[in-house]
Design an enzyme around this catalytic site. Structure first.
Site, short mmCIF file in Angstrom:
data_model
loop_
_atom_site.label_atom_id
_atom_site.label_comp_id
_atom_site.label_asym_id
_atom_site.label_seq_id
_atom_site.Cartn_x
_atom_site.Cartn_y
_atom_site.Cartn_z
N CYS A 24 6.21 4.71 9.29
CA CYS A 24 6.84 3.86 8.28
C CYS A 24 8.21 4.27 7.75
O CYS A 24 9.03 3.39 7.52
CB CYS A 24 5.88 3.67 7.12
SG CYS A 24 4.41 2.78 7.67
N LYS A 81 8.29 -1.42 -2.28
CA LYS A 81 7.65 -0.66 -1.20
C LYS A 81 8.71 -0.03 -0.30
O LYS A 81 8.65 1.15 0.04
CB LYS A 81 6.70 -1.58 -0.42
CG LYS A 81 6.11 -0.97 0.81
CD LYS A 81 5.19 0.20 0.51
CE LYS A 81 4.98 1.05 1.74
NZ LYS A 81 4.17 2.21 1.53
N GLU A 109 0.85 -1.20 0.00
CA GLU A 109 0.00 0.00 0.00
C GLU A 109 0.88 1.25 0.00
O GLU A 109 1.84 1.32 0.74
CB GLU A 109 -0.92 -0.04 1.24
CG GLU A 109 -1.91 1.09 1.30
CD GLU A 109 -2.63 1.27 -0.02
OE1 GLU A 109 -3.32 0.36 -0.49
OE2 GLU A 109 -2.48 2.36 -0.62
P1 NAD Z 1 -1.83 -0.26 12.62
O1 NAD Z 1 -0.99 -0.58 13.79
O2 NAD Z 1 -2.62 1.00 12.59
O3 NAD Z 1 -2.88 -1.45 12.38
C1 NAD Z 1 -2.55 -2.79 12.42
C2 NAD Z 1 -3.69 -3.55 13.10
O4 NAD Z 1 -3.46 -4.94 12.95
C3 NAD Z 1 -3.79 -3.28 14.60
O5 NAD Z 1 -5.07 -2.76 14.91
C4 NAD Z 1 -3.56 -4.67 15.25
O6 NAD Z 1 -4.34 -4.88 16.40
C5 NAD Z 1 -3.99 -5.59 14.13
N1 NAD Z 1 -3.46 -6.96 14.20
C6 NAD Z 1 -2.19 -7.36 14.42
N2 NAD Z 1 -2.11 -8.71 14.36
C7 NAD Z 1 -3.36 -9.18 14.10
C8 NAD Z 1 -3.91 -10.47 13.91
N3 NAD Z 1 -3.15 -11.56 13.94
N4 NAD Z 1 -5.23 -10.59 13.68
C9 NAD Z 1 -6.01 -9.48 13.62
N5 NAD Z 1 -5.53 -8.21 13.77
C10 NAD Z 1 -4.22 -8.07 14.01
O7 NAD Z 1 -0.87 -0.34 11.36
P2 NAD Z 1 -1.05 0.41 9.96
O8 NAD Z 1 -0.55 1.80 10.05
O9 NAD Z 1 -2.42 0.15 9.45
O10 NAD Z 1 0.02 -0.39 9.08
C11 NAD Z 1 -0.20 -1.72 8.72
C12 NAD Z 1 0.85 -2.13 7.70
O11 NAD Z 1 0.73 -1.31 6.53
C13 NAD Z 1 2.29 -1.95 8.17
O12 NAD Z 1 3.08 -2.97 7.64
C14 NAD Z 1 2.70 -0.62 7.56
O13 NAD Z 1 4.09 -0.55 7.34
C15 NAD Z 1 1.96 -0.63 6.25
N6 NAD Z 1 1.63 0.70 5.71
C16 NAD Z 1 1.17 1.67 6.54
C17 NAD Z 1 0.80 2.91 6.01
C18 NAD Z 1 0.28 4.02 6.88
O14 NAD Z 1 0.10 5.13 6.35
N7 NAD Z 1 0.02 3.81 8.15
C19 NAD Z 1 0.87 3.12 4.63
C20 NAD Z 1 1.32 2.08 3.81
C21 NAD Z 1 1.69 0.87 4.37
C1 UGA Z 2 4.46 7.78 3.66
C2 UGA Z 2 4.47 7.71 2.12
O1 UGA Z 2 4.26 9.03 1.60
C3 UGA Z 2 3.38 6.78 1.62
O2 UGA Z 2 3.48 6.65 0.21
C4 UGA Z 2 3.56 5.41 2.28
O3 UGA Z 2 2.55 4.54 1.85
C5 UGA Z 2 3.52 5.57 3.78
O4 UGA Z 2 4.57 6.48 4.19
C6 UGA Z 2 3.77 4.29 4.52
O5 UGA Z 2 4.34 3.38 3.98
O6 UGA Z 2 3.38 4.32 5.68
P1 UGA Z 2 3.02 9.09 5.46
O7 UGA Z 2 4.10 8.69 6.40
O8 UGA Z 2 1.62 8.87 5.84
O9 UGA Z 2 3.23 8.38 4.04
O10 UGA Z 2 3.14 10.65 5.17
P2 UGA Z 2 4.09 11.57 4.27
O11 UGA Z 2 3.25 12.57 3.62
O12 UGA Z 2 4.98 10.78 3.41
O13 UGA Z 2 4.94 12.31 5.38
C7 UGA Z 2 5.87 11.63 6.19
C8 UGA Z 2 6.66 12.62 7.02
O14 UGA Z 2 7.49 13.41 6.19
C9 UGA Z 2 5.76 13.61 7.79
O15 UGA Z 2 6.30 13.83 9.07
C10 UGA Z 2 5.83 14.87 6.95
O16 UGA Z 2 5.60 16.04 7.68
C11 UGA Z 2 7.26 14.79 6.43
N1 UGA Z 2 7.45 15.54 5.17
C12 UGA Z 2 6.81 15.16 4.04
C13 UGA Z 2 8.33 16.62 5.16
O17 UGA Z 2 8.93 16.97 6.21
N2 UGA Z 2 8.52 17.29 3.98
C14 UGA Z 2 7.89 16.95 2.82
O18 UGA Z 2 8.12 17.60 1.78
C15 UGA Z 2 7.01 15.84 2.85
#
Ligand code: NAD
Ligand code: UGA
Length: 476
Positions: A285, A229, A174
């Protein structure tokens, strides 16, 4: 089990109802009304909050999310505790659980902790029936798909009476960013599907094709998909550390970072995105994924490559502490007992997420130096701040000892007798503050520390307040 082209997805299950699982499934369910989507989680609190009647209580704040939830929740989108049946019913399962950095044991501080991914695979192996497509949505180290496939298949091998269940494992990481998740999910730059099972790939592709043009759906092998990713996040974070490093150079030379960002960003080969300086990147992340990449490189003996990427984290840590130090320096080398208003605690605007927020580190530094903090954030609550700062909220900072904090609602009121305002998150409301009346209430000499370039310099030109802006070199 023979799986034919007529395999139709009627039920989807997403394991993990977090920042990815919730919004992603909401958008899939909205675009596929005939598919039942169950989102499950081991956290009872998370599921309860996803089902809350009051949509302001949802566990994730994202612009546009409430509208989708109110439209389709309990129609074809369900948040449920029923892990067993949700997995059993599903033709397609997304794994969207947390993959944090390990904090003990081998690889501690670098490797991703796959405890929860492994648990998911074991749950799926146990409860799934028939043919199930399993999709990695979580960000994982390269080769995790092989671990998942092995765990899924091992259940079949162990059973004396062989069960009629088969699995196809795909990777579809994602790329959504928090704060713009719904828009990112509706209009992604690309969708990635990695795998070697053509039928599974086509089935997943057909789901995305419901709202995403086919030319945006890229198909690769499993390992390219998993690695892409980590690399995407590493490149994005690299740009931020690069611009932050130059912000420091601007401050000592008289150059202006925003002019630099504009001039280099106009070169189409460089591009204008991710060139905003700040107090250091946060979020769950960037750091964890770069650490995972570093670990992977070291594992394969590529130490120079590992060192190269590790520098991005090191620069980010430096940027945060540089901000704390200069605040203390400008306030006559002591913030002991001084009241400082902190604007913004989330790691970026439009999210309630505080994971790895620069604000945590900067606030801890300032409290360690004795400051009394009045923290404002439009979406973060005091329970979260208490957890992040590892310190109970003060009921009255005026009466409390040094090194305390409280959450405030009224910025203007709280500015009274404060020495400094520190802007750490770029929430829109901070762009429209009435600096004349705020400055009039502050103790003199008073300061604005603007780490997000949100203050309109024209608006404070004739006001009795000192201004420090990130990367704003003073013309000498
Ligand atoms: P999060 O911690 O918000 O959510 C994960 C959820 O999974 C939690 O609520 C936890 O209780 C649940 N969980 C864990 N083990 C489980 C199981 N066995 N059965 C059921 N539920 C279970 O995490 P997130 O931010 O949603 O991130 C999830 C993944 O996506 C991570 O690998 C992260 O790196 C990736 N990712 C996150 C973002 C983001 O913006 N947060 C963007 C892209 C990718
Ligand atoms: C980031 C990536 O942008 C997503 O594509 C990815 O899916 C995600 O991580 C993930 O894997 O979790 P996110 O962390 O939600 O998304 O937010 P960003 O907009 O990337 O910002 C990350 C951090 O960088 C923030 O603290 C933001 O303030 C900072 N940032 C961003 C800067 O300081 N300068 C910039 O120009 C952009």
């Amino acid at each position: 089990m023979v799986v034919s082209n007529s395999f139709k997805v009627k039920n989807i299950c997403c394991i993990g109802a977090g920042y990815v699982g919730g919004p992603t499934m909401a958008v899939i369910a909205e675009n596929c009304p005939e598919i039942k989507v169950n989102v499950i989680d081991i956290s009872k609190d998370r599921i309860t909050r996803w089902n809350h009647d009051d949509l302001t209580k949802l566990p994730v704040y994202e612009p546009g999310l409430n509208e989708i939830i109110s439209k389709i929740r309990n129609k074809n989108l369900f948040f449920t505790f029923d892990i067993e049946n949700s997995i059993r019913e599903a033709d397609l399962i997304f794994i969207a659980v947390n993959t944090p950095t390990k904090n003990e044991g081998f690889g501690s501080g670098f490797a991703s902790d796959l405890t929860w991914v492994e648990l998911c695979a074991r749950q799926i192996a146990e409860f799934a029936e028939g043919h199930t497509i399993v999709v990695e949505k979580s960000t994982v180290p390269v080769k995790t798909a092989r671990v998942i496939q092995t765990l899924l298949d091992s259940k079949n091998q162990r059973n004396v009476i062989k069960q009629n269940k088969t699995f196809s494992v795909l990777s579809s990481p994602e790329f959504l960013a928090e704060g713009s998740a719904i828009n990112d999910l509706k209009n992604p730059d690309r969708i990635l599907i990695g795998g070697d099972d053509q039928l599974g790939i086509d089935i997943l592709k057909n789901i995305y094709k419901r709202w995403i043009p086919e030319d945006k759906i890229l198909v690769t092998n499993l390992w390219s998909s998993e690695l892409s990713k980590l690399v995407a996040n590493a490149f994005l974070a690299q740009r931020i550390s690069s611009i932050n490093s130059i912000s420091a150079l601007c401050e000592v030379t008289g150059a202006k970072i925003n002019e630099i960002s504009k001039s280099i960003g106009s070169d189409r080969r460089i591009g204008d995105k991710f060139l905003k300086p700040g107090p250091g990147f946060g979020g769950s992340c960037f750091q964890k994924d770069i650490l995972s990449l570093v670990y992977l490189c070291r594992y394969y003996g590529l130490n120079k490559v590992a060192d190269y990427w590790e520098q991005i984290i090191s620069l980010n840590n430096w940027q945060r502490s540089r901000v704390s130090k200069l605040i203390v320096e400008k306030l006559f080398n002591t913030v002991n007992l001084k009241k400082i208003v902190i604007l913004g605690f989330s790691y970026k605007s439009n999210t309630n997420d505080t994971r790895e927020s620069a604000a945590i580190y900067i606030c801890k530094d300032l409290m360690a130096n004795g400051a009394k903090l009045l923290i404002h954030d439009p979406k973060v609550n005091s329970a979260q701040i208490e957890k992040d700062l590892c310190k109970k909220e003060s009921s009255n900072v005026d009466l409390d000892n040094n090194g305390c904090w409280t959450l405030i609602k009224d910025i203007q009121l709280s500015a009274n007798k404060s020495d400094a305002i520190v802007i750490l998150t770029e929430w829109d409301i901070y762009k429209k503050l009435n600096w004349i009346s705020i400055a009039s209430l502050m103790r003199k000499p008073s300061w604005i520390f603007d780490t997000r370039s949100v203050v309109d310099l024209e608006a404070i030109k004739n006001i009795d307040i000192n201004y420090w802006g990130i990367g704003q070199g003073i013309d000498l």
